[in-house]
Design a protein around this motif. Structure first.
Motif, PDB file in Angstrom:
ATOM      1  N   HIS A 153       0.833  -1.199   0.000  1.00 38.90           N
ATOM      2  CA  HIS A 153       0.000   0.000   0.000  1.00 38.90           C
ATOM      3  C   HIS A 153       0.874   1.258   0.000  1.00 38.90           C
ATOM      4  CE1 HIS A 153      -3.340   2.665   0.750  1.00 38.90           C
ATOM      5  NE2 HIS A 153      -2.676   3.173   1.773  1.00 38.90           N
ATOM      6  N   PHE A 154       1.895   1.272   0.844  1.00 44.05           N
ATOM      7  CA  PHE A 154       2.784   2.426   0.938  1.00 44.05           C
ATOM      8  C   PHE A 154       3.477   2.678  -0.397  1.00 44.05           C
ATOM      9  CE2 PHE A 154       6.914   4.369   1.921  1.00 44.05           C
ATOM     10  CZ  PHE A 154       6.493   5.499   2.611  1.00 44.05           C
ATOM     11  N   VAL A 155       4.003   1.633  -1.012  1.00 45.12           N
ATOM     12  CA  VAL A 155       4.704   1.786  -2.295  1.00 45.12           C
ATOM     13  C   VAL A 155       3.744   2.260  -3.385  1.00 45.12           C
ATOM     14  CG1 VAL A 155       5.908   0.528  -4.135  1.00 45.12           C
ATOM     15  CG2 VAL A 155       6.580   0.199  -1.745  1.00 45.12           C
ATOM     16  N   SER A 156       2.533   1.739  -3.399  1.00 47.66           N
ATOM     17  CA  SER A 156       1.574   2.172  -4.421  1.00 47.66           C
ATOM     18  C   SER A 156       1.243   3.655  -4.289  1.00 47.66           C
ATOM     19  CB  SER A 156       0.303   1.320  -4.381  1.00 47.66           C
ATOM     20  OG  SER A 156      -0.426   1.554  -3.205  1.00 47.66           O
ATOM     21  N   MET A 157       1.229   4.182  -3.078  1.00 45.42           N
ATOM     22  CA  MET A 157       0.992   5.610  -2.879  1.00 45.42           C
ATOM     23  C   MET A 157       2.269   6.407  -3.174  1.00 45.42           C
ATOM     24  SD  MET A 157      -2.292   5.308  -1.656  1.00 45.42           S
ATOM     25  CE  MET A 157      -2.474   6.427  -2.856  1.00 45.42           C
ATOM     26  N   MET A 158       3.409   5.846  -2.806  1.00 47.97           N
ATOM     27  CA  MET A 158       4.678   6.539  -2.967  1.00 47.97           C
ATOM     28  C   MET A 158       4.998   6.806  -4.439  1.00 47.97           C
ATOM     29  SD  MET A 158       8.428   5.458  -1.492  1.00 47.97           S
ATOM     30  CE  MET A 158       8.231   3.801  -2.074  1.00 47.97           C
ATOM     31  N   VAL A 159       4.734   5.849  -5.312  1.00 48.21           N
ATOM     32  CA  VAL A 159       5.082   6.036  -6.717  1.00 48.21           C
ATOM     33  C   VAL A 159       4.245   7.132  -7.375  1.00 48.21           C
ATOM     34  CG1 VAL A 159       6.002   3.707  -7.000  1.00 48.21           C
ATOM     35  CG2 VAL A 159       3.612   4.159  -7.544  1.00 48.21           C
ATOM     36  N   LEU A 160       3.144   7.508  -6.750  1.00 47.65           N
ATOM     37  CA  LEU A 160       2.326   8.600  -7.269  1.00 47.65           C
ATOM     38  C   LEU A 160       2.901   9.968  -6.915  1.00 47.65           C
ATOM     39  CD1 LEU A 160      -1.221   7.240  -6.396  1.00 47.65           C
ATOM     40  CD2 LEU A 160      -0.075   7.183  -8.629  1.00 47.65           C
ATOM     41  N   SER A 161       3.725  10.022  -5.871  1.00 49.32           N
ATOM     42  CA  SER A 161       4.183  11.321  -5.389  1.00 49.32           C
ATOM     43  C   SER A 161       5.698  11.481  -5.353  1.00 49.32           C
ATOM     44  CB  SER A 161       3.621  11.572  -3.985  1.00 49.32           C
ATOM     45  OG  SER A 161       4.001  10.531  -3.115  1.00 49.32           O
ATOM     46  N   ALA A 162       6.438  10.490  -5.787  1.00 51.57           N
ATOM     47  CA  ALA A 162       7.898  10.566  -5.730  1.00 51.57           C
ATOM     48  C   ALA A 162       8.486  10.169  -7.077  1.00 51.57           C
ATOM     49  CB  ALA A 162       8.434   9.634  -4.646  1.00 51.57           C
ATOM     50  N   GLU A 163       9.651  10.718  -7.364  1.00 49.49           N
ATOM     51  CA  GLU A 163      10.376  10.361  -8.578  1.00 49.49           C
ATOM     52  C   GLU A 163      11.323   9.214  -8.231  1.00 49.49           C
ATOM     53  OE1 GLU A 163      13.598  12.285 -11.708  1.00 49.49           O
ATOM     54  OE2 GLU A 163      12.773  13.531 -10.114  1.00 49.49           O
ATOM     55  N   ILE A 164      11.195   8.114  -8.969  1.00 49.76           N
ATOM     56  CA  ILE A 164      12.081   6.968  -8.768  1.00 49.76           C
ATOM     57  C   ILE A 164      13.220   7.116  -9.784  1.00 49.76           C
ATOM     58  CG2 ILE A 164      12.253   4.457  -8.634  1.00 49.76           C
ATOM     59  CD1 ILE A 164      10.149   5.760  -6.710  1.00 49.76           C
ATOM     60  N   VAL A 165      14.450   7.095  -9.295  1.00 47.86           N
ATOM     61  CA  VAL A 165      15.599   7.282 -10.180  1.00 47.86           C
ATOM     62  C   VAL A 165      16.488   6.046 -10.171  1.00 47.86           C
ATOM     63  CG1 VAL A 165      15.602   9.793  -9.950  1.00 47.86           C
ATOM     64  CG2 VAL A 165      16.956   8.430  -8.381  1.00 47.86           C
ATOM     65  N   PHE A 166      17.188   5.846 -11.269  1.00 45.42           N
ATOM     66  CA  PHE A 166      18.095   4.720 -11.449  1.00 45.42           C
ATOM     67  C   PHE A 166      19.342   4.901 -10.586  1.00 45.42           C
ATOM     68  CE2 PHE A 166      21.822   3.122 -13.849  1.00 45.42           C
ATOM     69  CZ  PHE A 166      21.557   1.773 -13.746  1.00 45.42           C
ATOM     70  N   THR A 167      19.774   3.827  -9.962  1.00 42.87           N
ATOM     71  CA  THR A 167      21.007   3.835  -9.187  1.00 42.87           C
ATOM     72  C   THR A 167      22.131   3.356 -10.089  1.00 42.87           C
ATOM     73  OG1 THR A 167      19.752   3.243  -7.216  1.00 42.87           O
ATOM     74  CG2 THR A 167      22.147   2.961  -7.116  1.00 42.87           C
ATOM     75  N   PRO A 168      23.156   4.177 -10.322  1.00 40.16           N
ATOM     76  CA  PRO A 168      24.254   3.738 -11.182  1.00 40.16           C
ATOM     77  C   PRO A 168      25.024   2.595 -10.537  1.00 40.16           C
ATOM     78  CG  PRO A 168      24.703   5.923 -10.288  1.00 40.16           C
ATOM     79  CD  PRO A 168      23.339   5.528  -9.816  1.00 40.16           C
TER      80      PRO A 168
END
Length: 90
Positions: free
Chosen positions: A62-77
């Motif tokens: 539930h937390f992750v489903s809400m988080m992806v709506l409000s946060a930018e997920i970036v690639f880790t080099p």
């Protein structure tokens, strides 16, 4: 302003919605701030829940489903970057 969120904040915010970590998380995802979370932290969040809180995976989901709506997920080099090509001098 961009705010980088680490795994400890994410775990605490997911498990304890009234905590200081949850308040920090909410501030970071509320304009004018923009939160940034690296994909490594997302993977680590899942690992921590699987290992320490397997009975609370529904809260993780539930937390992750809400988080992806409000946060930018970036690639880790990768940890090691390839070395630049050598230039031979004559």
């Amino acid at each position: 302003m961009k705010c980088m969120l680490d795994t400890n904040i994410l775990v605490s915010a997911a498990l304890f919605p009234g905590s200081i970590s949850a308040m920090a998380y909410m501030k970071a995802v509320t304009p004018p701030y923009k939160s940034v979370i690296c994909d490594y932290a997302m993977e680590e969040l899942r690992r921590v829940f699987n290992k320490k809180f397997p009975h609370r995976m529904s809260e993780h989901d539930h937390f992750v489903s809400m988080m992806v709506l409000s946060a930018e997920i970036v690639f880790t080099p990768p940890a090691t970057l390839p070395e630049p090509p050598r230039q031979d001098s004559c």
